[in-house]
Design an enzyme around this catalytic site. Sequence first.
Site, mmCIF file in Angstrom:
data_model
loop_
_atom_site.group_PDB
_atom_site.id
_atom_site.type_symbol
_atom_site.label_atom_id
_atom_site.label_comp_id
_atom_site.label_asym_id
_atom_site.label_seq_id
_atom_site.Cartn_x
_atom_site.Cartn_y
_atom_site.Cartn_z
ATOM 1 N N SER A 13 66.168 22.619 -28.753
ATOM 2 C CA SER A 13 67.201 22.978 -29.732
ATOM 3 C C SER A 13 66.951 22.394 -31.112
ATOM 4 C CB SER A 13 68.579 22.517 -29.218
ATOM 5 O OG SER A 13 68.510 21.194 -28.728
ATOM 6 N N ARG A 14 66.256 21.257 -31.159
ATOM 7 C CA ARG A 14 66.091 20.574 -32.457
ATOM 8 C C ARG A 14 64.704 19.955 -32.559
ATOM 9 N NH1 ARG A 14 69.198 16.011 -32.785
ATOM 10 N NH2 ARG A 14 69.907 16.050 -30.630
ATOM 11 N N ASP A 62 71.153 18.133 -18.546
ATOM 12 C CA ASP A 62 70.574 16.802 -18.708
ATOM 13 C C ASP A 62 69.350 16.782 -17.791
ATOM 14 O OD1 ASP A 62 69.812 14.179 -18.565
ATOM 15 O OD2 ASP A 62 71.747 13.425 -17.835
ATOM 16 N N VAL A 63 68.153 16.772 -18.379
ATOM 17 C CA VAL A 63 66.948 16.843 -17.538
ATOM 18 C C VAL A 63 66.816 15.631 -16.617
ATOM 19 C CG1 VAL A 63 65.584 18.361 -19.039
ATOM 20 C CG2 VAL A 63 65.457 15.874 -19.371
ATOM 21 N N ASN A 89 59.590 17.824 -23.605
ATOM 22 C CA ASN A 89 59.780 17.247 -24.935
ATOM 23 C C ASN A 89 61.106 16.497 -25.061
ATOM 24 O OD1 ASN A 89 59.653 17.393 -28.120
ATOM 25 N ND2 ASN A 89 61.583 18.362 -27.509
ATOM 26 N N SER A 141 54.514 9.118 -26.890
ATOM 27 C CA SER A 141 54.678 8.511 -28.222
ATOM 28 C C SER A 141 53.653 7.398 -28.395
ATOM 29 C CB SER A 141 56.082 7.906 -28.324
ATOM 30 O OG SER A 141 56.164 7.013 -29.411
ATOM 31 N N TYR A 154 62.062 2.586 -24.303
ATOM 32 C CA TYR A 154 61.357 3.801 -24.739
ATOM 33 C C TYR A 154 59.848 3.681 -24.521
ATOM 34 C CZ TYR A 154 60.204 7.552 -28.143
ATOM 35 O OH TYR A 154 59.727 8.677 -28.781
ATOM 36 N N ALA A 156 58.312 1.767 -22.408
ATOM 37 C CA ALA A 156 58.034 1.782 -20.962
ATOM 38 C C ALA A 156 58.096 3.209 -20.427
ATOM 39 C CB ALA A 156 59.043 0.895 -20.226
ATOM 40 N N LYS A 158 57.643 5.996 -22.120
ATOM 41 C CA LYS A 158 56.552 6.814 -22.666
ATOM 42 C C LYS A 158 55.201 6.406 -22.066
ATOM 43 C CE LYS A 158 58.887 9.524 -25.491
ATOM 44 N NZ LYS A 158 59.145 10.919 -25.077
HETATM 45 P P1 NAP Z 1 65.483 14.899 -31.625
HETATM 46 O O1 NAP Z 1 65.373 15.547 -32.951
HETATM 47 O O2 NAP Z 1 66.436 13.771 -31.421
HETATM 48 O O3 NAP Z 1 65.815 16.051 -30.538
HETATM 49 C C1 NAP Z 1 65.934 15.697 -29.196
HETATM 50 C C2 NAP Z 1 65.983 16.959 -28.353
HETATM 51 O O4 NAP Z 1 66.036 16.575 -26.969
HETATM 52 C C3 NAP Z 1 67.212 17.807 -28.613
HETATM 53 O O5 NAP Z 1 66.860 19.156 -28.427
HETATM 54 C C4 NAP Z 1 68.191 17.343 -27.528
HETATM 55 O O6 NAP Z 1 69.153 18.339 -27.186
HETATM 56 C C5 NAP Z 1 67.221 17.128 -26.382
HETATM 57 N N1 NAP Z 1 67.698 16.198 -25.357
HETATM 58 C C6 NAP Z 1 68.097 14.906 -25.525
HETATM 59 N N2 NAP Z 1 68.482 14.380 -24.354
HETATM 60 C C7 NAP Z 1 68.327 15.341 -23.411
HETATM 61 C C8 NAP Z 1 68.574 15.425 -22.027
HETATM 62 N N3 NAP Z 1 69.063 14.381 -21.343
HETATM 63 N N4 NAP Z 1 68.320 16.594 -21.390
HETATM 64 C C9 NAP Z 1 67.848 17.673 -22.067
HETATM 65 N N5 NAP Z 1 67.576 17.657 -23.381
HETATM 66 C C10 NAP Z 1 67.826 16.506 -24.052
HETATM 67 O O7 NAP Z 1 64.083 14.352 -31.118
HETATM 68 P P2 NAP Z 1 62.597 14.616 -31.672
HETATM 69 O O8 NAP Z 1 62.329 13.621 -32.722
HETATM 70 O O9 NAP Z 1 62.387 16.049 -31.922
HETATM 71 O O10 NAP Z 1 61.764 14.137 -30.395
HETATM 72 C C11 NAP Z 1 61.242 15.050 -29.447
HETATM 73 C C12 NAP Z 1 60.304 14.295 -28.514
HETATM 74 O O11 NAP Z 1 59.250 13.720 -29.267
HETATM 75 C C13 NAP Z 1 60.972 13.142 -27.763
HETATM 76 O O12 NAP Z 1 60.457 13.051 -26.468
HETATM 77 C C14 NAP Z 1 60.576 11.942 -28.577
HETATM 78 O O13 NAP Z 1 60.582 10.771 -27.807
HETATM 79 C C15 NAP Z 1 59.178 12.335 -29.000
HETATM 80 N N6 NAP Z 1 58.690 11.629 -30.191
HETATM 81 C C16 NAP Z 1 59.356 11.723 -31.372
HETATM 82 C C17 NAP Z 1 58.870 11.048 -32.490
HETATM 83 C C18 NAP Z 1 59.537 11.098 -33.826
HETATM 84 O O14 NAP Z 1 59.114 10.372 -34.726
HETATM 85 N N7 NAP Z 1 60.536 11.931 -34.041
HETATM 86 C C19 NAP Z 1 57.701 10.274 -32.365
HETATM 87 C C20 NAP Z 1 57.045 10.218 -31.146
HETATM 88 C C21 NAP Z 1 57.549 10.904 -30.059
HETATM 89 P P3 NAP Z 1 70.531 18.492 -28.073
HETATM 90 O O15 NAP Z 1 70.119 19.185 -29.355
HETATM 91 O O16 NAP Z 1 71.400 19.343 -27.231
HETATM 92 O O17 NAP Z 1 71.057 17.122 -28.319
#
Ligand code: NAP
Length: 246
Positions: A13-14, A62-63, A89, A141, A154, A156, A158
């Site tokens: 979604s985001r 909720d996955v 993701n 990550s 986090y 742990a 990842k």
């Molecule tokens: P984000 O903008 O916070 O978006 C999180 C997404 O995950 C949203 O679509 C949210 O759904 C969904 N979500 C959260 N909890 C969930 C659950 N329990 N079940 C199903 N869906 C769930 O995060 P992002 O920055 O895009 O991160 C995406 C991935 O990349 C994550 O795994 C994060 O750890 C990893 N990552 C991010 C970064 C960074 O700098 N941003 C760096 C390294 C790794 P809703 O929209 O409904 O809330």
Amino acid sequence: MLTEKVALVTGGSRGIGKAIALRMAQEGADVGIIYAGNEQAAAETLEEIRALGRKGAMAKADVGDYAQAQDAVKVIKEELGPIDILVNNAGITRDKLILRMSPEEFEQVVRVNLQGAFHMIRLLSPDFVKKRQGRIVNITSVSGLMGNPGQANYAAAKAGLIGLTKTVAKELAARNVTCNAIAPGFVETDMTRAMNEQTLEAALGSVPLKRMAKPEEIAALAAFLAGDEAAYITGAVIPIDGGLNM
Ligand code: NAP
């Protein structure tokens, strides 16, 4: 290209998940997304997938909850047919120094980021094995590779996801299913927007390329790993971090 493929992106979604969903749709895939609660964002992504001329589907779950994940997979398969590509993701952070982190905060982050990926792989791999074809891309990550103060839960989770990736890669390789992980550094999403500005500035100071990644840069790598040209890559953990982890 991902023509005639069906992809399922958790957290589509985001942020990064949305960029991956749209990139895969641009490359010709029909795309199902799972979201946690932000229905408006999920509906917008779905609109954008359909505007690209592809079929889309969305399901709330909720996955980290196996029964919810199972129901969501059922809904998406009913709408789009058998799934070829799984992108794990969905992720959350609950940052706190270890001296202040509660057992619940640790458990919650591991449940979504790690156990959620296990649930999805467990639910979809029987189909992949039967078809002798499937692609799994896990979003880990740099925190899982390097550790990061304030992110014991986090990091742990990842790091665990990397172990899961390599094990699944080994178990399913004989069935022509690949499983790889992408390890982003800092990416411009709501997750990093929620970070304290000073912490973020300091962190970016240690990135050789001196900027954050755009979600689309992560999406390009995910689409590559899901495509035919990546058929010989499995068990890999690919950093995309502006040089942070070297
Ligand atoms: P984000 O903008 O916070 O978006 C999180 C997404 O995950 C949203 O679509 C949210 O759904 C969904 N979500 C959260 N909890 C969930 C659950 N329990 N079940 C199903 N869906 C769930 O995060 P992002 O920055 O895009 O991160 C995406 C991935 O990349 C994550 O795994 C994060 O750890 C990893 N990552 C991010 C970064 C960074 O700098 N941003 C760096 C390294 C790794 P809703 O929209 O409904 O809330």
